[in-house]
Every structure is written in structure tokens, then in C-alpha cells.
Design a protein around this motif. Structure first.
Motif, PDB file in Angstrom:
ATOM      1  N   VAL A  60       0.850  -1.523  -0.004  1.00 42.58           N
ATOM      2  CA  VAL A  60       0.050  -0.075  -0.067  1.00 42.58           C
ATOM      3  C   VAL A  60       0.590   1.525   0.120  1.00 42.58           C
ATOM      4  O   VAL A  60       2.201   1.692   0.773  1.00 42.58           O
ATOM      5  CB  VAL A  60      -0.684   0.022   1.435  1.00 42.58           C
ATOM      6  N   ARG A  61       0.375   2.290  -1.308  1.00 46.25           N
ATOM      7  CA  ARG A  61       1.205   3.434  -0.996  1.00 46.25           C
ATOM      8  C   ARG A  61      -0.015   4.609  -0.718  1.00 46.25           C
ATOM      9  O   ARG A  61      -0.748   4.694  -1.721  1.00 46.25           O
ATOM     10  CB  ARG A  61       2.368   3.724  -2.037  1.00 46.25           C
ATOM     11  N   LEU A  62       0.655   5.498   0.191  1.00 44.65           N
ATOM     12  CA  LEU A  62      -0.208   6.751  -0.207  1.00 44.65           C
ATOM     13  C   LEU A  62       0.314   8.149  -0.550  1.00 44.65           C
ATOM     14  O   LEU A  62       1.711   7.308   0.241  1.00 44.65           O
ATOM     15  CB  LEU A  62      -1.300   6.788   1.025  1.00 44.65           C
ATOM     16  N   PHE A  63       0.521   8.752  -1.539  1.00 45.07           N
ATOM     17  CA  PHE A  63       1.279   9.431  -1.427  1.00 45.07           C
ATOM     18  C   PHE A  63       2.645   9.080  -2.084  1.00 45.07           C
ATOM     19  O   PHE A  63       3.878   9.809  -1.796  1.00 45.07           O
ATOM     20  CB  PHE A  63       1.405  10.532  -0.758  1.00 45.07           C
ATOM     21  N   GLY A  64       2.874   8.223  -2.326  1.00 43.74           N
ATOM     22  CA  GLY A  64       4.093   7.464  -2.288  1.00 43.74           C
ATOM     23  C   GLY A  64       4.694   6.714  -1.426  1.00 43.74           C
ATOM     24  O   GLY A  64       5.601   6.562  -1.171  1.00 43.74           O
ATOM     25  N   LYS A  65       4.375   6.790  -0.167  1.00 43.35           N
ATOM     26  CA  LYS A  65       4.588   5.686   0.742  1.00 43.35           C
ATOM     27  C   LYS A  65       3.601   5.396   1.951  1.00 43.35           C
ATOM     28  O   LYS A  65       2.453   5.264   1.477  1.00 43.35           O
ATOM     29  CB  LYS A  65       4.948   8.292   2.136  1.00 43.35           C
ATOM     30  N   ALA A  66       4.148   5.216   2.746  1.00 46.14           N
ATOM     31  CA  ALA A  66       3.795   3.322   3.724  1.00 46.14           C
ATOM     32  C   ALA A  66       2.508   5.045   3.957  1.00 46.14           C
ATOM     33  O   ALA A  66       3.015   5.486   4.748  1.00 46.14           O
ATOM     34  CB  ALA A  66       4.387   3.026   4.372  1.00 46.14           C
ATOM     35  N   PRO A  67       1.341   3.906   4.890  1.00 41.84           N
ATOM     36  CA  PRO A  67       0.189   5.267   5.328  1.00 41.84           C
ATOM     37  C   PRO A  67       0.369   5.445   6.268  1.00 41.84           C
ATOM     38  O   PRO A  67       0.157   6.292   7.170  1.00 41.84           O
ATOM     39  CB  PRO A  67      -0.351   3.877   5.014  1.00 41.84           C
ATOM     40  N   THR A  68       1.680   4.448   6.998  1.00 39.92           N
ATOM     41  CA  THR A  68       2.008   5.171   8.606  1.00 39.92           C
ATOM     42  C   THR A  68       2.783   6.207   9.171  1.00 39.92           C
ATOM     43  O   THR A  68       3.194   6.822  10.190  1.00 39.92           O
ATOM     44  CB  THR A  68       2.714   4.216   9.236  1.00 39.92           C
TER      45      THR A  68
END
Ligand code: ATP
Length: 294
Positions: A60-68
Motif C-alpha cells: 500500500v502506498r499513499l502519496f508514494g509512501k507507507a500509510p503510517t
């Protein structure tokens, strides 16, 4: 860059395979609806995208990064089915509390206005109606002026009127260019809000497209019959979307039942026990799921 990207996501709870390989990429400004029946895996998928649960496998990537990632969390707003929010606080106090969690926030009055809470801003959470609570949770999701908003079945328990005014609020937020992912059981809701509908059943994406495309699938008519026309040949006929067999009968889903039947009769195939039926959404889900499993 994609706002949200998910690759080969799976989740197993004991013997339950809740997610069975989800792939999804969402571009900035999209309003995506997860549409599916109870237990389809919508909440699980959203929880994993938020970093609240771990996937069994997948990325999972949000804005290219981990969600945490801290910078990611500052850009994400969430409205979950259960909110562990103290019932002894007032609406405006809760909004201010949530504003304090974010580095950048909208003005309190704007948040309250966007969620339609002007009339209840001093009310205790414990005294709000179900629909008012949902609005409050929406307000709290907006507190950090998120670029990406997750709404898990946001209109559960709302009456029709409240639901429609809630849709207006979501549209207002989307019109500001924000990305939204929401889950729902209702095709009508997906149609009212989404630019893309992702149909999920039994942990798989079984169809996706514009609301019109998805409505088209559920608008298929079902022809049930016994016939000597071979299934493999029938599958090649124009307008045939799916063919399944059931107790010696063939079931064909098609948007053009008349044209298809004309051809079958013209070619002089034997037909018996003929039934023609409009498919409802439940049937469409079932058909799509069988197709995905095949
Ligand atoms: P609903 O529309 O009812 O909220 P959903 O599409 O959100 O359903 P999930 O809540 O993600 O579906 O559930 C998917 C499957 O995983 C279901 O079979 C459910 O029973 C199971 N499940 C969900 N959470 C857990 C858990 N914590 N432990 C075990 N099984 C779970």
C-alpha cells in the motif's frame, strides 16, 4: 503520481480470506466508490490502506509512501464506521480537538459549516441523532483539510433527506479537487458521488468503471432456458455478456434480450422452459463474482 496505490493486497483472518488480491491506483481528484455487499472486504481494505491493519501480503502506498508515515497521516482524513470519540464533549470542542492533531487545519467555522452542523455546534455528542453523529464524524475527518479522504459506509442509518444533504457536502469537498474513497452498499450512492465505481465481492474486484458502466452491468436481462445451442457457441454471439449453467438450464446475461432471442430462433435452435428476467443488483453482484471466480 498516484494518491493511492495498492498492489496484490491479501488479508486472511484465520480461515477467512477477506481480501484475495486487490490492485488499485487512484489519481488526484478521483472520487472512488467501493461498492459491495456485507462481508465483501470493504472495511478490511480501507483499514489496511490507512495502516490500521496489516495486510497478509501486498503493498500500500499513499502519496508514494507507507500509510503510517507521519507526513502521509497529516494529509489523510478518515470517517470510519466506529469512532472512539468521547460522548461527553460538545460538537465544537470535538472539532477543535481534532484540529489540534493536524499541522494545518481549516477554520473551525468552515468545518462546522461544511458538515452542516451550524445548528448543533454546542450540543453534546451523546445527545446527537444518528444522522447528526455521522455529520460530526465527517466534520472530524475534514479537520486537517485532507487531500485524501476515506469514508467507510458514511450514510449508514441516515434517512433519505439526510443522506442527500450529506451527498451535497461530499460533492462540495470533491469540488475542491480532493481525492475521496468511500464504501457503500448502495449503487444509488455510488452513482450520486463517484467518478469510478469499484465493485468488490468476496475479497476481489469483480468489476470497475464509471457509474454508467456499472449500472449497465446490473441492468442486464437474464434469459433462462434449456437449449441444444452449445454454450461455447452462444458465448460468441453479439450482446452476450455471461453464460452460466444451472440444473440443466443455461442462464445468459445480456443487455439486448430481444435481438439475441431472435437470432437463436432464426437459427432454429431448440428452446424450452424459456424465462426472461430483469437482473437486480444482487444478481449482478453474484454474476460478477462467479465470473471473477471462473
Ligand atoms: P460490511 O459491508 O458488512 O461492513 P465489508 O465489505 O466491510 O462488510 P469486511 O468487514 O472487510 O467486509 O469483512 C470481510 C470478511 O472478513 C468478512 O467475512 C468478515 O466476517 C471477515 N472479518 C472482518 N474482520 C475480521 C476480524 N477482525 N476477524 C475475523 N474475521 C474478520
Amino acid at each position: 503520481m498516484h494518491v493511492l496505490e495498492v498492489q496484490h493486497l491479501t488479508k486472511r483472518y484465520g480461515t477467512v480470506q477477506a481480501l484475495n488480491g486487490i490492485d488499485l491506483a487512484v489519481a488526484p481528484g478521483e472520487v472512488v466508490s467501493f461498492l459491495g455487499p456485507n462481508g465483501a472486504g470493504k472495511t478490511t481494505a480501507i483499514s489496511i490502506m490507512l495502516g490500521l491493519r496489516r495486510p497478509t501480503s501486498g503493498l500500500v502506498r499513499l502519496f508514494g509512501k507507507a500509510p503510517t508515515d507521519r507526513a502521509v497521516k497529516a494529509r489523510v482524513g478518515v470517517m470510519l464506521q466506529e469512532s472512539g470519540v468521547p460522548a461527553t464533549l460538545r460538537v465544537d470542542e470535538l472539532v477543535r480537538l481534532f484540529q489540534s492533531y493536524y499541522p494545518y487545519t481549516l477554520p473551525t467555522d468552515e468545518i462546522i459549516g461544511r458538515a452542516g452542523l451550524q445548528g448543533t455546534r454546542h450540543a453534546l455528542l451523546g445527545k446527537l441523532s444518528g444522522g447528526q453523529k455521522q455529520r460530526l464524524y465527517f466534520a472530524l475527518a475534514l479537520a486537517g483539510d485532507p487531500d485524501l479522504l476515506f469514508l467507510d459506509e458514511p450514510t449508514v442509518g441516515m434517512d433519505v433527506e439526510t443522506r442527500h444533504s450529506f451527498w451535497e457536502q461530499v460533492r462540495g469537498f470533491a469540488a475542491a479537487g480532493k481525492t475521496i474513497l468511500f464504501s457503500t452498499h448502495y449503487l444509488e450512492e455510488a452513482d450520486a458521488l463517484a467518478s469510478r465505481v469499484v465493485v468488490i465481492n468476496k475479497g476481489r474486484i469483480v468489476a470497475q468503471g464509471t457509474p454508467d458502466h456499472i449500472k449497465g452491468l446490473s441492468a442486464d436481462t437474464q434469459i433462462r432456458m434449456r437449449t441444444n445451442l452449445p454454450v461455447q457457441q452462444l458465448q460468441t454471439y453479439a450482446g452476450v455478456r455471461r453464460v452460466t449453467t444451472e440444473n440443466g438450464h443455461i442462464v445468459v446475461a445480456t443487455p439486448e434480450p430481444e435481438a439475441l432471442l431472435r437470432r437463436i430462433f432464426r437459427e432454429d435452435w431448440q428452446v424450452a422452459d424459456l424465462e426472461v428476467q430483469h437482473a437486480d443488483l444482487e444478481t449482478a453482484f453474484l454474476n460478477l463474482t462467479e465470473e471473477a471466480a471462473a
